[in-house]
Design a protein around this motif. Sequence first.
Motif, PDB file in Angstrom:
ATOM      1  N   GLN A  30       3.193  -3.119   1.470  1.00 15.29           N
ATOM      2  CA  GLN A  30       2.707  -4.490   1.339  1.00 15.29           C
ATOM      3  C   GLN A  30       3.312  -5.102   0.089  1.00 15.29           C
ATOM      4  O   GLN A  30       3.595  -4.396  -0.881  1.00 15.29           O
ATOM      5  CB  GLN A  30       1.182  -4.519   1.210  1.00 15.29           C
ATOM      6  CG  GLN A  30       0.459  -3.963   2.406  1.00 15.29           C
ATOM      7  CD  GLN A  30      -1.044  -3.929   2.190  1.00 15.29           C
ATOM      8  OE1 GLN A  30      -1.526  -3.902   1.071  1.00 15.29           O
ATOM      9  NE2 GLN A  30      -1.786  -3.911   3.282  1.00 15.29           N
ATOM     10  N   SER A  78      -8.511   1.404   1.490  1.00 14.83           N
ATOM     11  CA  SER A  78      -8.809   1.631   2.900  1.00 14.83           C
ATOM     12  C   SER A  78      -7.551   1.453   3.733  1.00 14.83           C
ATOM     13  O   SER A  78      -6.860   0.443   3.608  1.00 14.83           O
ATOM     14  CB  SER A  78      -9.868   0.638   3.388  1.00 14.83           C
ATOM     15  OG  SER A  78     -11.075   0.836   2.688  1.00 14.83           O
ATOM     16  N   VAL A  79      -7.265   2.446   4.583  1.00 15.26           N
ATOM     17  CA  VAL A  79      -6.096   2.419   5.456  1.00 15.26           C
ATOM     18  C   VAL A  79      -6.472   2.974   6.830  1.00 15.26           C
ATOM     19  O   VAL A  79      -7.580   3.479   7.020  1.00 15.26           O
ATOM     20  CB  VAL A  79      -4.917   3.233   4.864  1.00 15.26           C
ATOM     21  CG1 VAL A  79      -4.482   2.650   3.518  1.00 15.26           C
ATOM     22  CG2 VAL A  79      -5.274   4.699   4.716  1.00 15.26           C
ATOM     23  N   GLN A  80      -5.546   2.912   7.768  1.00 13.42           N
ATOM     24  CA  GLN A  80      -5.786   3.433   9.114  1.00 13.42           C
ATOM     25  C   GLN A  80      -5.848   4.959   9.144  1.00 13.42           C
ATOM     26  O   GLN A  80      -6.747   5.548   9.722  1.00 13.42           O
ATOM     27  CB  GLN A  80      -4.678   2.941  10.061  1.00 13.42           C
ATOM     28  CG  GLN A  80      -4.961   3.180  11.521  1.00 13.42           C
ATOM     29  CD  GLN A  80      -6.090   2.310  12.039  1.00 13.42           C
ATOM     30  OE1 GLN A  80      -6.303   1.208  11.574  1.00 13.42           O
ATOM     31  NE2 GLN A  80      -6.848   2.833  12.997  1.00 13.42           N
ATOM     32  N   ASP A  81      -4.845   5.615   8.535  1.00 15.90           N
ATOM     33  CA  ASP A  81      -4.769   7.078   8.480  1.00 15.90           C
ATOM     34  C   ASP A  81      -4.169   7.453   7.131  1.00 15.90           C
ATOM     35  O   ASP A  81      -2.971   7.251   6.909  1.00 15.90           O
ATOM     36  CB  ASP A  81      -3.911   7.622   9.626  1.00 15.90           C
ATOM     37  CG  ASP A  81      -3.765   9.138   9.597  1.00 15.90           C
ATOM     38  OD1 ASP A  81      -4.238   9.793   8.634  1.00 15.90           O
ATOM     39  OD2 ASP A  81      -3.153   9.678  10.528  1.00 15.90           O
ATOM     40  N   CYS A  82      -4.971   7.989   6.227  1.00 13.68           N
ATOM     41  CA  CYS A  82      -4.509   8.224   4.856  1.00 13.68           C
ATOM     42  C   CYS A  82      -3.330   9.191   4.757  1.00 13.68           C
ATOM     43  O   CYS A  82      -2.617   9.207   3.756  1.00 13.68           O
ATOM     44  CB  CYS A  82      -5.653   8.651   3.954  1.00 13.68           C
ATOM     45  SG  CYS A  82      -6.538  10.144   4.407  1.00 13.68           S
ATOM     46  N   GLU A  85       0.054   7.070   4.188  1.00 14.64           N
ATOM     47  CA  GLU A  85       0.319   6.638   2.818  1.00 14.64           C
ATOM     48  C   GLU A  85       0.520   7.839   1.894  1.00 14.64           C
ATOM     49  O   GLU A  85       1.351   7.793   0.990  1.00 14.64           O
ATOM     50  CB  GLU A  85      -0.822   5.752   2.306  1.00 14.64           C
ATOM     51  CG  GLU A  85      -0.838   4.368   2.909  1.00 14.64           C
ATOM     52  CD  GLU A  85      -1.323   4.295   4.355  1.00 14.64           C
ATOM     53  OE1 GLU A  85      -1.102   3.264   5.004  1.00 14.64           O
ATOM     54  OE2 GLU A  85      -1.911   5.274   4.855  1.00 14.64           O
ATOM     55  N   LYS A 100      -5.027  15.124   2.113  1.00  8.22           N
ATOM     56  CA  LYS A 100      -6.044  14.635   3.046  1.00  8.22           C
ATOM     57  C   LYS A 100      -7.088  15.700   3.340  1.00  8.22           C
ATOM     58  O   LYS A 100      -6.765  16.814   3.735  1.00  8.22           O
ATOM     59  CB  LYS A 100      -5.370  14.187   4.349  1.00  8.22           C
ATOM     60  CG  LYS A 100      -6.315  13.586   5.365  1.00  8.22           C
ATOM     61  CD  LYS A 100      -5.547  13.119   6.600  1.00  8.22           C
ATOM     62  CE  LYS A 100      -6.487  12.566   7.659  1.00  8.22           C
ATOM     63  NZ  LYS A 100      -5.747  12.100   8.841  1.00  8.22           N
ATOM     64  N   GLY A 107     -15.200  10.006   7.242  1.00  8.09           N
ATOM     65  CA  GLY A 107     -13.764   9.982   7.478  1.00  8.09           C
ATOM     66  C   GLY A 107     -12.983  10.977   6.646  1.00  8.09           C
ATOM     67  O   GLY A 107     -13.366  12.137   6.513  1.00  8.09           O
ATOM     68  N   SER A 124      -9.641   6.805   5.003  1.00  7.74           N
ATOM     69  CA  SER A 124      -9.450   6.356   6.389  1.00  7.74           C
ATOM     70  C   SER A 124     -10.505   6.991   7.288  1.00  7.74           C
ATOM     71  O   SER A 124     -11.136   7.977   6.934  1.00  7.74           O
ATOM     72  CB  SER A 124      -8.045   6.717   6.882  1.00  7.74           C
ATOM     73  OG  SER A 124      -7.855   8.116   6.922  1.00  7.74           O
ATOM     74  N   ARG A 125     -10.672   6.382   8.460  1.00  9.52           N
ATOM     75  CA  ARG A 125     -11.604   6.911   9.456  1.00  9.52           C
ATOM     76  C   ARG A 125     -10.920   7.991  10.292  1.00  9.52           C
ATOM     77  O   ARG A 125     -11.574   8.772  10.950  1.00  9.52           O
ATOM     78  CB  ARG A 125     -12.124   5.797  10.358  1.00  9.52           C
ATOM     79  CG  ARG A 125     -12.913   4.723   9.650  1.00  9.52           C
ATOM     80  CD  ARG A 125     -14.166   5.206   8.974  1.00  9.52           C
ATOM     81  NE  ARG A 125     -15.141   5.624   9.966  1.00  9.52           N
ATOM     82  CZ  ARG A 125     -16.217   6.337   9.693  1.00  9.52           C
ATOM     83  NH1 ARG A 125     -16.471   6.703   8.471  1.00  9.52           N
ATOM     84  NH2 ARG A 125     -17.050   6.671  10.631  1.00  9.52           N
ATOM     85  N   GLU A 126      -9.581   7.998  10.326  1.00  4.22           N
ATOM     86  CA  GLU A 126      -8.837   8.981  11.119  1.00  4.22           C
ATOM     87  C   GLU A 126      -8.323  10.085  10.227  1.00  4.22           C
ATOM     88  O   GLU A 126      -7.980   9.904   9.102  1.00  4.22           O
ATOM     89  CB  GLU A 126      -7.651   8.310  11.809  1.00  4.22           C
ATOM     90  CG  GLU A 126      -8.053   7.236  12.776  1.00  4.22           C
ATOM     91  CD  GLU A 126      -6.848   6.588  13.428  1.00  4.22           C
ATOM     92  OE1 GLU A 126      -5.727   7.114  13.362  1.00  4.22           O
ATOM     93  OE2 GLU A 126      -7.042   5.530  14.025  1.00  4.22           O
TER      94      GLU A 126
END
Length: 126
Positions: A30, A78-82, A85, A100, A107, A124-126
């Motif tokens: 980003q 907060s991200v989709q799948d840590c 990143e 992770k 999560g 992340s939640r995933e």
Amino acid sequence: MQTTNAIGWFDLYVDDLDRAVTFYETVFQQTLEPIGDPTGETIMRGFPASMQAYGAAGALVKAPHARPGVGGTLLYFSVQDCAVEQARVTTAGGTVVRPKFSIGEFGWVTLCMDTEGNMFGINSRE
């Protein structure tokens, strides 16, 4: 009366703003935008944010009155799948402190160190 979230903004202090901007832009893919400081005391680059979205906005800040470091407040991005990143952290010049791991029903988390010596989390939640 509507309540607000506990955190409304964060400043992540840095010594080398250009190096820190490159690190966070690389890890999170980003662009951080310049933010004006009416006091003229700090130089800031803001993370993308929407004031209508859940969570807090914030910026990297170079200031004469504060320094980066470990042992204080820990920010979680907060991200989709840590894991995604996490894979960019060392390439960007940082360190993965704890890869992770599960935090049960809440999560997953990765703990990292940026180029300025700040520890941060990726959630992340995933």
